[in-house]
Design a protein around this motif. Structure first.
Motif, mmCIF file in Angstrom:
data_model
loop_
_atom_site.group_PDB
_atom_site.id
_atom_site.type_symbol
_atom_site.label_atom_id
_atom_site.label_comp_id
_atom_site.label_asym_id
_atom_site.label_seq_id
_atom_site.Cartn_x
_atom_site.Cartn_y
_atom_site.Cartn_z
ATOM 1 N N VAL A 78 6.063 2.995 11.452
ATOM 2 C CA VAL A 78 4.805 3.420 12.069
ATOM 3 C C VAL A 78 3.633 2.746 11.351
ATOM 4 N N THR A 79 2.759 2.096 12.127
ATOM 5 C CA THR A 79 1.623 1.412 11.498
ATOM 6 C C THR A 79 0.280 2.074 11.832
ATOM 7 N N GLU A 80 0.230 2.784 12.943
ATOM 8 C CA GLU A 80 -1.042 3.397 13.328
ATOM 9 C C GLU A 80 -0.766 4.610 14.204
ATOM 10 N N SER A 137 0.805 -1.217 0.000
ATOM 11 C CA SER A 137 0.000 0.000 0.000
ATOM 12 C C SER A 137 0.835 1.261 0.000
ATOM 13 N N GLN A 138 2.164 1.106 -0.046
ATOM 14 C CA GLN A 138 2.940 2.339 0.131
ATOM 15 C C GLN A 138 2.948 3.272 -1.070
ATOM 16 N N SER A 139 2.685 2.728 -2.234
ATOM 17 C CA SER A 139 2.786 3.619 -3.389
ATOM 18 C C SER A 139 1.449 4.293 -3.700
ATOM 19 N N VAL A 140 1.001 5.090 -2.739
ATOM 20 C CA VAL A 140 -0.248 5.804 -2.979
ATOM 21 C C VAL A 140 0.092 7.039 -3.779
ATOM 22 N N PRO A 175 -1.886 18.112 5.648
ATOM 23 C CA PRO A 175 -0.868 18.194 6.702
ATOM 24 C C PRO A 175 -0.434 16.836 7.237
ATOM 25 N N ILE A 176 0.729 16.839 7.824
ATOM 26 C CA ILE A 176 1.221 15.666 8.549
ATOM 27 C C ILE A 176 0.544 15.692 9.923
ATOM 28 N N ARG A 177 0.408 14.521 10.536
ATOM 29 C CA ARG A 177 -0.247 14.503 11.840
ATOM 30 C C ARG A 177 0.782 14.560 12.967
ATOM 31 N N LEU A 193 2.404 7.469 8.494
ATOM 32 C CA LEU A 193 2.375 6.012 8.438
ATOM 33 C C LEU A 193 3.400 5.571 7.407
ATOM 34 N N TYR A 194 4.068 4.484 7.697
ATOM 35 C CA TYR A 194 5.085 3.982 6.778
ATOM 36 C C TYR A 194 4.484 3.664 5.417
ATOM 37 N N LYS A 195 3.245 3.201 5.421
ATOM 38 C CA LYS A 195 2.651 2.821 4.141
ATOM 39 C C LYS A 195 2.371 4.055 3.255
ATOM 40 N N ASP A 196 2.219 5.207 3.877
ATOM 41 C CA ASP A 196 1.969 6.420 3.089
ATOM 42 C C ASP A 196 3.259 7.124 2.679
#
Ligand code: GDP
Length: 683
Positions: A678-680, A212-215, A573-575, A654-657
């Motif tokens: 980071v997962t959540e 899912s990382q390549s959004v 924005p970043i959280r 998140l790492y996936k993003d």
């Protein structure tokens, strides 16, 4: 040692109380940013020229004419020319010390019609290799010669006036924290280091959530401009702001040469600074004059063998201790790439700084000392070779060039080279590097052999047919940059410049930025406007993912900004959070990790105290399947999901993003104990 201010603790009012303070700060290595220092170097030079004019008025020089005019040349000179001659001589003495007879300098000045730069070059030409040779001679006399002493290579053809430093990252604990000191829990007291761990586990972490990382977002929208904030600035900025096709611009820039961020790692004294300093010299990024100055100064300080290291080890403390502490940054070019070089400290006390450097790197050069006993010392427990390699891999670096350095000390023996590459190769494979992504180059940083061009040394070329170091660097694959994603830059330095506003430096992790853009800083949740952008010390209109830039910002109070703040696009924005879940891989760490375990979290340019709030589950190393829920403790080699609580808010992804902004390291009592993604994000 940092040239940057501890912005948070800095009382700017002091500047106004004391007129002389600014002037002092120019000389004070501890308070000046490198950019300012560079300006000073320039302006000093400029000023020097203009000073020659008032000097013309000064009659007193004439009184000294006999003293400074051994061959009576002055008598034929007008008083103006005499003054110019003295001025040139003074300046040349600063560079040359007393190594050149005054008469030679006078001849050169007169021959070059008072152009001191030309005169110096002339002196150097006459004296050609002598100065560089003496570095190597001094070095070899400073240490017992174990191997053959070699002459250093001939000086480069290219001549630049600039010492190549472009920036330094501010990375030492006290500066990067957001308002309080990191409890530097007896740094590296136990000397434990992260060492071997289960094969391919770092890879497993790296590939976690890969799907899912390549959004890829559609073309990034321009940061919306807040009409309420700084209206005048915005107006003028938007007038000049042009619509950017970032991909096209990137293609055009630097003749299509991609940018690559390279970190140099390795055990202390492996020769990292000398190797890279010499390479820069051979590439023509340090002029003969500057090199000569370093030689003089290092000799005076009794550290002649460190002359090349001084190109990168900039501060008094680094030079005095002979160790790199901060991360030095320099730009140079290869045939097909523009490289931002980060020279990371090897000493174990400065591993946090090294982590910051590595977090911003795409590729790495691992320098190992080939001398007998020295490679072993760096490779065994307590040495930094293993820990550094493991850290860079955990931080996302996949391509590695190993410089097997100080080969002159072992007479360029193939057996020694093979012994080292075999030992290292096994370890690097375990650490998660693909064999095809690791290469080995025999080098000598001190003599410059096999750095900028292929060696001609017969002992070496009889068995080594591979590329020299610069060609190896050139063959690194350029990484894919996330220019399509929303803008993200993690501040590695914050400082006040001379104009309005202030400057923030850092690597753009994603997206791009243009002058006039509005940005949001997190966690402070404050907006600002980009007034100017500098890349490699040059003013530019835009910067994109992968670039190390300096942004001049207005409309925001500098007090609110710290190293580690993330600047982002206000629309996406970043959280910021203090609680998040992560998948971690525990290194070779003997203490079982339980709930409440205190750690230091190293994330980009941030070191933040944190505790392990919950142990959620233990995962299967390769499948990621949950093996055990709510474990009582986690131990070495395990893969686990944990919940972390930081003391203060931290801006995370998140790492996936965002792979780059979703990775971190955990350290405890001076040892790296885990790598995580980071997962959540909780709150
Ligand atoms: P760093 O701590 O890894 O940056 O190491 P330095 O660059 O400061 O070098 C440490 C010492 O090793 C200095 O005295 C250098 O002169 C010496 N050195 C570096 N490279 C070589 C080399 O290729 N051959 C020899 N003989 N000495 C070297």
């Amino acid at each position: 040692m940092a040239r940057h201010r501890n912005v948070r603790g800095y009382n700017y009012d002091d500047d106004f109380d004391d007129d002389d303070l600014y002037g002092q700060s120019v000389d004070d290595d501890y308070c000046i940013s490198p950019a300012t220092a560079a300006q000073f170097i320039y302006s000093k030079r400029d000023r020097h020229q203009s000073f020659t004019e008032p000097l013309e008025e000064e009659g007193e020089l004439e009184q000294d004419e006999d003293m400074n005019n051994p061959r009576g040349a002055d008598t034929a000179l007008s008083s103006v020319d005499q003054a110019r001659l003295h001025s040139c001589l003074d300046h040349m003495r600063e560079v040359l010390g007393d190594t050149v007879v005054e008469q030679v300098m006078i001849d050169a000045v007169l021959q070059c019609k008072f152009d001191e730069a030309k005169a110096l070059d002339l002196v150097f030409q006459q004296d050609n290799n002598k100065n560089i040779k003496s570095i190597s001679q001094a070095a070899s006399s400073a240490r017992p010669a174990k191997g053959k002493t070699r002459e250093l290579s001939s000086p480069p053809e290219a001549q630049y006036e600039i010492v190549p430093k472009m920036a330094k990252m501010i990375v030492s604990g006290k500066k990067q924290t957001m308002g309080f000191d990191v409890p530097s829990a007896k740094p590296e007291l136990n000397g434990q280091n992260a060492s071997t761990k289960t094969p391919s586990t770092v890879e497993a972490l790296d590939e976690a959530d890969n799907g899912s990382q390549s959004v890829a977002l559609p073309n990034m929208p321009q940061s919306p401009e807040d009409p309420n904030a700084a209206p005048t600035l915005l107006k003028s900025a938007s007038k000049t702001k042009r619509k950017l096709n970032i991909k096209e611009e990137l293609e055009k820039r630097q003749g299509g040469k991609p940018l690559l961020n390279l970190v140099v790692i390795g055990h202390v004294d492996a020769g990292k600074s000398t190797l890279m300093g010499h390479l820069l010299y051979l590439l023509g990024h340090v002029n003969k004059r500057t090199m000569h100055k370093y030689e003089q100064e290092s000799k005076k300080a009794g550290k002649a063998s460190f002359a090349y290291a001084w190109v990168l080890d900039e501060t008094g403390e680094e030079r005095q201790r002979g160790v790199t502490m901060d991360v030095g940054m320099t730009k140079f070019e290869t045939k097909s790439k523009v490289i931002t070089l980060m020279d990371a400290p090897g000493h174990k006390d400065f591993i946090p700084n090294m982590i910051t450097g590595a977090a911003q790197a795409d590729v790495a050069i691992l320098v190992v000392d080939a001398s007998r006993g020295e490679f072993e010392a760096g490779f065994e427990a307590g040495g930094q070779t293993r820990e550094h390699a493991l850290l860079v891999r955990s931080l996302g670096v996949t391509q590695l060039a190993v410089a097997v350095n100080k080969m002159d000390q072992v007479n360029w023996q193939q057996e020694r080279f093979c012994e080292i590459t075999t030992k290292l190769g096994n370890f690097l494979k375990q650490a998660g590097f693909k064999e095809s992504d690791v290469s080995y180059v025999p080098t000598s940083g001190l003599s410059g052999e096999n750095l900028a061009k292929k060696s001609t040394i017969s002992e070496l070329i009889s068995w080594y047919k591979g590329p020299c170091l610069i060609d190896q660097i050139d063959s690194f694959k350029a990484p894919q940059r996330s220019v399509d994603k929303p803008f993200r830059l993690c501040a590695s330095d914050v400082f006040k410049d001379q104009g309005s506003g202030f400057c923030v430096t850092g690597k753009i992790e994603a997206g791009y930025v243009q002058s006039g853009d509005r940005l949001l800083a997190m966690p402070p949740n404050e907006t600002c406007t980009v007034k100017g952008i500098t890349l490699h010390d040059e003013a530019v209109d835009w910067g994109a993912a992968g670039d190390h830039v300096s942004l001049t910002l207005t409309g925001m109070d500098i007090i609110k900004i710290n190293v580690g703040c993330v600047f982002c696009s206000p629309s996406e924005p970043i959280r910021a959070c203090t609680r998040f879940r992560a998948r971690v891989l525990i290194f070779n760490f003997d203490i079982p990790i339980t709930q409440g375990f205190p750690v230091i979290m190293h994330y980009q340019t941030v070191s933040e105290p944190a505790t392990i709030r919950k142990l959620i589950s233990v995962l299967h190393k390769s499948t990621g399947e949950v093996m055990k829920k709510k474990p009582k403790c986690i131990t070495k080699g395990m893969n686990a999901i944990i919940e972390l609580q930081t003391q203060r808010p931290i801006a995370l992804e998140l790492y996936k993003d965002f792979k780059e902004l979703g990775r971190f390291m955990l350290r405890y009592s001076g040892s790296s104990i885990a790598a995580g993604v980071v997962t959540e994000i909780k709150e």
